[in-house]
Motif scaffolding. Structure first.
Motif, PDB file in Angstrom:
ATOM      1  N   ARG A 176       0.804  -1.257  -0.018  1.00  0.00           N
ATOM      2  CA  ARG A 176      -0.063  -0.137   0.134  1.00  0.00           C
ATOM      3  C   ARG A 176       0.892   1.261  -0.024  1.00  0.00           C
ATOM      4  NH1 ARG A 176      -4.742   0.577   4.386  1.00  0.00           N
ATOM      5  NH2 ARG A 176      -5.333  -1.298   2.838  1.00  0.00           N
ATOM      6  N   ASN A 202       2.279   1.570  -3.330  1.00  0.00           N
ATOM      7  CA  ASN A 202       1.300   2.431  -4.415  1.00  0.00           C
ATOM      8  C   ASN A 202       0.974   3.601  -4.110  1.00  0.00           C
ATOM      9  OD1 ASN A 202       0.613  -0.066  -5.483  1.00  0.00           O
ATOM     10  ND2 ASN A 202      -1.037  -0.589  -4.111  1.00  0.00           N
ATOM     11  N   ASP A 203       1.086   4.190  -2.977  1.00  0.00           N
ATOM     12  CA  ASP A 203       0.890   5.463  -2.479  1.00  0.00           C
ATOM     13  C   ASP A 203       2.039   6.675  -3.092  1.00  0.00           C
ATOM     14  OD1 ASP A 203      -1.597   5.046  -1.384  1.00  0.00           O
ATOM     15  OD2 ASP A 203      -0.663   4.872   0.525  1.00  0.00           O
ATOM     16  N   ALA A 233       2.029   7.071  -6.771  1.00  0.00           N
ATOM     17  CA  ALA A 233       0.772   7.532  -7.239  1.00  0.00           C
ATOM     18  C   ALA A 233       0.348   6.253  -8.241  1.00  0.00           C
ATOM     19  CB  ALA A 233       0.995   8.722  -7.955  1.00  0.00           C
TER      20      ALA A 233
END
Length: 214
Positions: free
Chosen positions: A146, A149-150, A153
């Motif tokens: 996660r 992914n952050d 972007a």
């Protein structure tokens, strides 16, 4: 040429049955911290991924690539697990692999149930191309998906999937600078199940008859 830690690259496969690129492939954990991978070499390795097969030619893979010391690499390292932070940053490059998980109607790639399988084929191409260039690859899953992914972007219809460390194996003995568990794992022999354990005919669990043919 300096002696490297590639002292486990043996195989119990019958002589001549494997291309040397596969026989000598190894999941290296001890990398040459001084090796810098040229851009032309990195492009060639990713070009190999580009030509991997995929369902319907969907090519549902993506790669976030950081070369050691650059800004992308510096953002990858913090999302790695503590265990992988112990060895992976020394590699010449770290790659976060991505695969498509849903269809975005504004995107040209249609989602496929085989997207993760196709990504695996693309990464396999990376390992073989890297080996042909005197480099090695270690794949891993230990990172905060996660957070990755952050950090980069990644759109909602894609997801970070695995990590790939890529580089030149270090000189033998360089593992002494790493934690004891890394030293131990770096010396483990390469072991594989025999073909009889997973190649079947007639029914699952029955070793394929041709395995015993001369």
């Amino acid at each position: 040429m300096p002696e490297t830690t590639e002292h486990r690259t043996h195989s119990d496969a019958p002589p001549g049955s494997l291309t040397p690129l596969l026989r000598q492939r190894e999941s290296v954990m001890v990398y040459d911290r001084e090796h810098v991978i040229p851009a032309v070499d990195l492009r060639a390795i990713l070009e190999a991924a580009r030509w991997a097969p995929s369902a319907g030619n969907s090519q549902p893979w993506g790669f976030v690539v950081g070369r050691r010391g650059d800004e992308t690499h510096q953002r990858i390292v913090p999302v790695l697990s503590a265990a992988n932070q112990a060895w992976a940053p020394a590699a010449s490059a770290i790659i976060i692999t991505l695969h498509q998980v849903a269809t975005d109607f504004d995107h040209e790639i249609a989602y496929s149930d085989y997207a993760m399988f196709d990504l695996g084929q693309a990464v396999a191409h990376i390992t073989v191309q890297a080996r042909s260039m005197g480099l090695q690859v270690r794949q891993f899953g230990g990172f905060d998906h996660r957070a990755a992914n952050d950090a980069f972007a990644v759109p909602a219809h894609w997801t970070a999937t695995t990590g790939v460390a890529l580089g030149r194996p270090a000189r033998r003995g360089a593992e002494q600078d790493l934690p004891g568990w890394v030293q131990q794992r770096s010396r483990l022999p390469r072991e594989r199940l025999p073909l009889e354990a997973f190649v079947h005919s007639g029914r699952f669990g029955h070793p394929a008859d041709f395995l015993t043919e001369p």
